[in-house]
Design a protein around this motif. Sequence first.
Motif, PDB file in Angstrom:
ATOM      1  N   SER A  71      -8.678  16.611   4.947  1.00 35.99           N
ATOM      2  CA  SER A  71      -7.358  17.154   5.056  1.00 35.99           C
ATOM      3  C   SER A  71      -7.096  18.333   6.197  1.00 35.99           C
ATOM      4  O   SER A  71      -6.020  18.713   6.653  1.00 35.99           O
ATOM      5  CB  SER A  71      -6.447  17.905   3.890  1.00 35.99           C
ATOM      6  N   PHE A  72      -8.209  19.106   6.571  1.00 38.87           N
ATOM      7  CA  PHE A  72      -8.299  20.015   7.447  1.00 38.87           C
ATOM      8  C   PHE A  72      -8.827  19.334   8.855  1.00 38.87           C
ATOM      9  O   PHE A  72      -8.727  20.501   9.754  1.00 38.87           O
ATOM     10  CB  PHE A  72      -9.494  20.996   7.067  1.00 38.87           C
ATOM     11  N   THR A  73      -9.163  18.363   9.118  1.00 37.88           N
ATOM     12  CA  THR A  73      -9.622  17.870  10.415  1.00 37.88           C
ATOM     13  C   THR A  73      -8.996  16.996  11.150  1.00 37.88           C
ATOM     14  O   THR A  73      -8.217  15.971  10.589  1.00 37.88           O
ATOM     15  CB  THR A  73     -11.117  17.333  10.146  1.00 37.88           C
ATOM     16  N   PRO A  74      -9.369  16.678  12.267  1.00 35.47           N
ATOM     17  CA  PRO A  74      -8.536  15.235  12.933  1.00 35.47           C
ATOM     18  C   PRO A  74      -9.258  14.007  12.414  1.00 35.47           C
ATOM     19  O   PRO A  74     -10.117  14.044  11.779  1.00 35.47           O
ATOM     20  CB  PRO A  74      -9.199  15.508  14.691  1.00 35.47           C
ATOM     21  N   SER A  75      -8.264  13.241  12.448  1.00 43.02           N
ATOM     22  CA  SER A  75      -8.580  11.934  11.747  1.00 43.02           C
ATOM     23  C   SER A  75      -9.935  11.061  12.531  1.00 43.02           C
ATOM     24  O   SER A  75     -10.318  10.521  11.776  1.00 43.02           O
ATOM     25  CB  SER A  75      -7.304  10.965  12.014  1.00 43.02           C
ATOM     26  N   ASN A  76     -10.276  11.607  13.706  1.00 44.87           N
ATOM     27  CA  ASN A  76     -11.244  10.617  14.328  1.00 44.87           C
ATOM     28  C   ASN A  76     -12.873  11.144  13.653  1.00 44.87           C
ATOM     29  O   ASN A  76     -13.552  10.634  13.898  1.00 44.87           O
ATOM     30  CB  ASN A  76     -11.381  10.985  15.695  1.00 44.87           C
ATOM     31  N   VAL A  77     -12.731  12.262  12.973  1.00 43.99           N
ATOM     32  CA  VAL A  77     -13.909  12.906  12.390  1.00 43.99           C
ATOM     33  C   VAL A  77     -13.722  13.061  10.848  1.00 43.99           C
ATOM     34  O   VAL A  77     -14.714  13.243  10.450  1.00 43.99           O
ATOM     35  CB  VAL A  77     -14.157  14.282  13.018  1.00 43.99           C
ATOM     36  N   SER A  78     -12.579  12.841  10.370  1.00 47.08           N
ATOM     37  CA  SER A  78     -12.420  12.923   8.742  1.00 47.08           C
ATOM     38  C   SER A  78     -13.182  12.474   7.932  1.00 47.08           C
ATOM     39  O   SER A  78     -13.569  12.793   6.849  1.00 47.08           O
ATOM     40  CB  SER A  78     -10.910  12.901   8.451  1.00 47.08           C
ATOM     41  N   SER A  79     -13.965  11.195   8.467  1.00 45.74           N
ATOM     42  CA  SER A  79     -14.768  10.544   7.431  1.00 45.74           C
ATOM     43  C   SER A  79     -16.206  10.603   7.641  1.00 45.74           C
ATOM     44  O   SER A  79     -17.075   9.881   7.148  1.00 45.74           O
ATOM     45  CB  SER A  79     -14.229   8.934   7.325  1.00 45.74           C
ATOM     46  N   LYS A  80     -16.512  11.432   8.420  1.00 44.30           N
ATOM     47  CA  LYS A  80     -17.883  11.643   8.970  1.00 44.30           C
ATOM     48  C   LYS A  80     -18.361  12.932   8.732  1.00 44.30           C
ATOM     49  O   LYS A  80     -18.173  13.757   9.777  1.00 44.30           O
ATOM     50  CB  LYS A  80     -18.247  11.199  10.438  1.00 44.30           C
ATOM     51  N   PRO A  81     -19.148  13.464   7.618  1.00 38.81           N
ATOM     52  CA  PRO A  81     -19.548  14.955   7.480  1.00 38.81           C
ATOM     53  C   PRO A  81     -19.988  15.408   8.506  1.00 38.81           C
ATOM     54  O   PRO A  81     -19.741  16.512   8.668  1.00 38.81           O
ATOM     55  CB  PRO A  81     -20.574  14.655   6.314  1.00 38.81           C
ATOM     56  N   GLU A  82     -21.026  14.830   9.369  1.00 43.40           N
ATOM     57  CA  GLU A  82     -21.750  15.559  10.227  1.00 43.40           C
ATOM     58  C   GLU A  82     -20.671  15.690  11.442  1.00 43.40           C
ATOM     59  O   GLU A  82     -20.879  16.663  12.298  1.00 43.40           O
ATOM     60  CB  GLU A  82     -23.013  14.667  10.640  1.00 43.40           C
ATOM     61  N   ASP A  83     -20.173  14.788  11.711  1.00 44.17           N
ATOM     62  CA  ASP A  83     -18.889  15.071  12.885  1.00 44.17           C
ATOM     63  C   ASP A  83     -17.972  15.975  12.442  1.00 44.17           C
ATOM     64  O   ASP A  83     -17.577  16.756  13.402  1.00 44.17           O
ATOM     65  CB  ASP A  83     -18.167  13.655  12.907  1.00 44.17           C
ATOM     66  N   ILE A  84     -17.504  16.355  11.322  1.00 44.06           N
ATOM     67  CA  ILE A  84     -16.720  17.282  10.707  1.00 44.06           C
ATOM     68  C   ILE A  84     -17.567  18.469  10.965  1.00 44.06           C
ATOM     69  O   ILE A  84     -16.874  19.550  11.712  1.00 44.06           O
ATOM     70  CB  ILE A  84     -16.345  17.208   9.230  1.00 44.06           C
ATOM     71  N   ARG A  85     -18.567  18.562  10.670  1.00 45.75           N
ATOM     72  CA  ARG A  85     -19.372  20.036  10.724  1.00 45.75           C
ATOM     73  C   ARG A  85     -19.404  20.353  12.465  1.00 45.75           C
ATOM     74  O   ARG A  85     -19.341  21.522  12.990  1.00 45.75           O
ATOM     75  CB  ARG A  85     -20.839  19.946  10.505  1.00 45.75           C
ATOM     76  N   LYS A  86     -19.879  19.342  13.207  1.00 48.09           N
ATOM     77  CA  LYS A  86     -19.901  19.625  14.985  1.00 48.09           C
ATOM     78  C   LYS A  86     -18.337  20.034  15.071  1.00 48.09           C
ATOM     79  O   LYS A  86     -18.328  21.040  16.136  1.00 48.09           O
ATOM     80  CB  LYS A  86     -20.403  18.331  15.661  1.00 48.09           C
ATOM     81  N   TRP A  87     -17.369  19.469  14.672  1.00 51.76           N
ATOM     82  CA  TRP A  87     -16.089  19.572  15.219  1.00 51.76           C
ATOM     83  C   TRP A  87     -15.874  21.149  14.807  1.00 51.76           C
ATOM     84  O   TRP A  87     -15.224  21.820  15.864  1.00 51.76           O
ATOM     85  CB  TRP A  87     -15.170  18.649  14.481  1.00 51.76           C
ATOM     86  N   ALA A  88     -16.063  21.437  13.530  1.00 46.86           N
ATOM     87  CA  ALA A  88     -16.001  22.992  13.251  1.00 46.86           C
ATOM     88  C   ALA A  88     -16.475  23.920  13.921  1.00 46.86           C
ATOM     89  O   ALA A  88     -16.087  24.992  14.282  1.00 46.86           O
ATOM     90  CB  ALA A  88     -16.100  22.832  11.567  1.00 46.86           C
ATOM     91  N   ILE A  89     -17.658  23.604  14.157  1.00 48.79           N
ATOM     92  CA  ILE A  89     -18.485  24.817  14.851  1.00 48.79           C
ATOM     93  C   ILE A  89     -18.056  24.910  16.538  1.00 48.79           C
ATOM     94  O   ILE A  89     -17.823  26.148  16.769  1.00 48.79           O
ATOM     95  CB  ILE A  89     -20.145  24.195  14.968  1.00 48.79           C
ATOM     96  N   GLN A  90     -17.422  23.851  17.021  1.00 50.65           N
ATOM     97  CA  GLN A  90     -17.158  23.823  18.360  1.00 50.65           C
ATOM     98  C   GLN A  90     -15.707  24.679  18.164  1.00 50.65           C
ATOM     99  O   GLN A  90     -15.231  25.462  19.106  1.00 50.65           O
ATOM    100  CB  GLN A  90     -16.849  22.570  19.099  1.00 50.65           C
ATOM    101  N   GLU A  91     -14.999  24.411  17.331  1.00 53.79           N
ATOM    102  CA  GLU A  91     -13.515  24.977  16.948  1.00 53.79           C
ATOM    103  C   GLU A  91     -13.726  26.798  16.918  1.00 53.79           C
ATOM    104  O   GLU A  91     -13.119  27.407  17.517  1.00 53.79           O
ATOM    105  CB  GLU A  91     -12.794  24.569  16.092  1.00 53.79           C
ATOM    106  N   MET A  92     -15.075  27.036  15.979  1.00 53.67           N
ATOM    107  CA  MET A  92     -15.181  28.254  15.873  1.00 53.67           C
ATOM    108  C   MET A  92     -15.418  29.055  17.228  1.00 53.67           C
ATOM    109  O   MET A  92     -15.417  30.259  17.559  1.00 53.67           O
ATOM    110  CB  MET A  92     -16.131  28.377  14.862  1.00 53.67           C
TER     111      MET A  92
ATOM    112  N   VAL B 112     -17.451  24.387   8.535  1.00 51.51           N
ATOM    113  CA  VAL B 112     -19.044  24.679   9.055  1.00 51.51           C
ATOM    114  C   VAL B 112     -19.892  24.668   8.170  1.00 51.51           C
ATOM    115  O   VAL B 112     -21.044  23.978   8.419  1.00 51.51           O
ATOM    116  CB  VAL B 112     -18.940  26.210   9.691  1.00 51.51           C
ATOM    117  N   SER B 113     -19.777  25.095   7.059  1.00 49.50           N
ATOM    118  CA  SER B 113     -21.139  25.182   5.957  1.00 49.50           C
ATOM    119  C   SER B 113     -21.031  24.270   4.843  1.00 49.50           C
ATOM    120  O   SER B 113     -22.056  24.271   4.074  1.00 49.50           O
ATOM    121  CB  SER B 113     -21.245  26.665   5.693  1.00 49.50           C
TER     122      SER B 113
END
Length: 330
Positions: free
Chosen positions: A89-110, A79-80
Amino acid sequence: MSRPVTLFSGQWADMPFEKFCEKAKSFGYDGIEIACWGDHLELKKAATDAKYAEERKNILKTHGLKALAIGTHLMGQCVSDSSDPRLASFTPSNVSSKPEDIRKWAIQEMKYAAAAAKNLGIKTVTGFMGSPVWAYWYSFPPTTEQMISDAYAQLIKLWTPIFDEFDKNGVKFALEVHPTGIAFDYYTAERLLKEFKNRKTIGFNFDPSHFVWQGITPHLFIRDFHKHILHVHVKDVAVTLDGKSGILGSFLAFGDVKRGWNFRSPGHGDVDFESIIRELNAINYKGPLSVEWEDSGMNREIGAKDACEFVKNINFSPSDVAFDDALKAE
């Protein structure tokens, strides 16, 4: 003592959830802290699919276990954190190379974590929050106070909508004070609470192993932050400074005997668990003692069973009488 002894499933997520539950019960545990990776718990499904949540509960019931917390360490970190290739290594492959997509995914997961916990009858979500300034901890090149203030402001902006979801679902977030996080020691934890204006949604998942190698006395953290202790990890660490090694790890992998410190199975390191139990008794903590088993030098099944026995042996109750009552004349 009536405190349940549980096992965090995070270090066992390579194992199917039902198999892990079977083993946890055979080791003697009362319950588990469910990690949200591997196949142990899918947050979106647990939040939105009543049938899936019921299936998880039925697996636990079959093995005579209770789930008393959900562990969201991986998604919480995302998230932060600033852009970091290791997060892939913590994220789904469809977002793993995109920092802002990683953050959006993490916020929604939380956000899902709050509803998932409610659907499972769980009141506490443990985890990390990450940090946009962890790379600046050494203060050279110079780290300004403005940089730190901006980092806390960013956390408040990112986590407030998450904590709003927690409040809606009657769930609390227990932050594990941990290196690589915005709160990694006594004073950074203190500041985090102040920055969030002591919001009741957030408290601490107390883990002594991260304090000892930093030179912090764990039970004093409990004493000073007693109102904020929501969950407890039982994990040990051994500090083995030998004149060559240091506390920064020397880029040596965990378990390397040349390191200045390593995590150990509970009872095999330097953590003073008796003082911790006495302090927990003093604050009337009745939540779980959750074994987070991380010992690269010991077989994990032998270690997990040994850890369960160790924790049950130290899980003593406070006295219900003054020791000198029997000396008083009638």
